[in-house]
Design an enzyme around this catalytic site. Structure first.
Site, PDB file in Angstrom:
ATOM      1  N   LYS A 105      43.369  46.894  48.976  1.00 31.86           N
ATOM      2  CA  LYS A 105      43.238  47.754  49.831  1.00 31.86           C
ATOM      3  C   LYS A 105      43.320  49.064  49.185  1.00 31.86           C
ATOM      4  O   LYS A 105      44.490  49.435  48.442  1.00 31.86           O
ATOM      5  CB  LYS A 105      44.496  47.408  51.104  1.00 31.86           C
ATOM      6  CG  LYS A 105      44.681  48.837  51.924  1.00 31.86           C
ATOM      7  CD  LYS A 105      45.869  48.614  52.771  1.00 31.86           C
ATOM      8  CE  LYS A 105      46.051  49.677  53.935  1.00 31.86           C
ATOM      9  NZ  LYS A 105      47.236  49.899  54.737  1.00 31.86           N
ATOM     10  N   TYR A 114      47.560  46.665  46.810  1.00 32.87           N
ATOM     11  CA  TYR A 114      47.387  47.687  47.963  1.00 32.87           C
ATOM     12  C   TYR A 114      47.738  48.982  46.954  1.00 32.87           C
ATOM     13  O   TYR A 114      48.995  48.987  46.291  1.00 32.87           O
ATOM     14  CB  TYR A 114      48.460  47.576  48.741  1.00 32.87           C
ATOM     15  CG  TYR A 114      48.466  48.624  49.760  1.00 32.87           C
ATOM     16  CD1 TYR A 114      47.709  49.792  50.163  1.00 32.87           C
ATOM     17  CD2 TYR A 114      49.836  48.863  50.586  1.00 32.87           C
ATOM     18  CE1 TYR A 114      47.774  50.738  50.980  1.00 32.87           C
ATOM     19  CE2 TYR A 114      49.993  49.726  51.531  1.00 32.87           C
ATOM     20  CZ  TYR A 114      48.994  50.634  51.658  1.00 32.87           C
ATOM     21  OH  TYR A 114      49.282  51.763  52.508  1.00 32.87           O
TER      22      TYR A 114
END
Length: 292
Positions: free
Chosen positions: A161, A133
């Site tokens: 992400k 992320y």
């Protein structure tokens, strides 16, 4: 399960700030009924920063229990100390969680080599699939595509992400990873463009209140029906943006309450309730989307 519209789920609380099991069940039922691909439990939107370590694990396990196999659950397990991130992740080994979302270390701002060693160490201590992320606007740390490419060679690091909102990152990362490495947008406003450039879905804040719309948009995009997907996205665009009129998850929690999905928009300090001005802005965006 790691593609399409994945919701970054809010953590519902009662007026005293305790986690509400009944509202959590209502939220999960809503996402099951409306086509959400998976749930991220206790990420940034789920207020990981203000839950205790015990609460963090308890909310993830409660989410897993209430989901009851109807929808995959991904656990947020990021921390800015590698040992802590490993400990959080290991708690969910053999739990039924399908993967973990691990944010880049925040505040201490490691080098690219530090980022590589951090995520490599986590991967070595669990068999759970790991979603990297990258959200430099919150962490002060930007994981570069070259580092992502190195990490993608590790077997159980399966996705990222990418929340910079920089669409050139899609091309840059895709050139450095295998075809089966999954690219997920972390920015609702640019998610459709991200998918049109080769991304596989979005981990979404907007999906908390527009689950069916986000699921349909992602499905249409995956099928190459971008004109139809863009029509949905245009209705949602004010909402994508205005859910950040104040720091996340302040606006989205109020929006969930406005739609009757949760009983309160209670947050824990230092997060405070939405202002009257912010509420009016979010309300107008919900109305524009046809949700209110």
């Amino acid at each position: 399960m790691f593609t399409g519209s994945i919701v970054a789920l809010v953590t519902p609380m009662d007026e005293k700030g305790n986690v509400s099991r009944s509202c959590l069940k209502k939220l999960i039922d809503y996402h099951v009924a409306n086509g959400t691909s998976a749930i991220v439990s206790v990420g940034t939107t789920g207020e990981s920063a203000t839950l205790s370590h015990d609460e963090h694990g308890d909310v993830v396990m409660m989410t897993l229990e209430l989901a009851d196999g109807r929808i995959p659950v991904i656990a947020g397990t990021g921390a800015n100390a590698t040992a802590e991130a490993i400990s959080l992740t290991q708690r969910f080994n053999d739990s039924g969680i399908v993967g973990c979302l691990t944010v880049t270390p925040y505040y201490n701002r490691p080098t690219q080599e530090g980022l590589f060693q951090h995520f490599k160490a986590i991967a070595e201590h669990t068999d759970l699939p790991q979603i990297l992320y990258n959200v430099p606007s919150r962490t002060g740390c930007d994981m570069l595509p070259e580092t992502v490419g190195r990490l993608a060679e590790i077997k159980n690091i399966i996705a990222i992400k990418e929340a910079t909102g920089n669409l050139t990152r899609v091309h840059q990362i895709k050139e450095l990873v295998s075809d089966d490495f999954i690219l997920l947008s972390g920015d609702d406003a640019s998610a459709l463009d991200f998918m049109q450039l080769g991304g596989h879905g979005v981990i979404s804040v907007t999906a908390n209140v527009a689950a069916r719309e986000m699921a349909d948009m992602c499905k249409l995009a995956a099928e190459g029906q971008f004109a139809e997907a863009r029509a949905i996205n245009q209705r949602l665009m004010p909402l994508h943006n205005k859910l950040f009129v104040e720091p996340n998850p302040i606006p989205v929690k109020w929006a969930c309450k406005a739609l009757g999905l949760v009983a309160t928009d209670t947050l824990r300090l230092p997060m405070t309730p939405i202002t009257d001005h912010g509420r009016d802005i979010v309300k107008a965006a919900l109305q524009h989307a046809g949700l209110l």
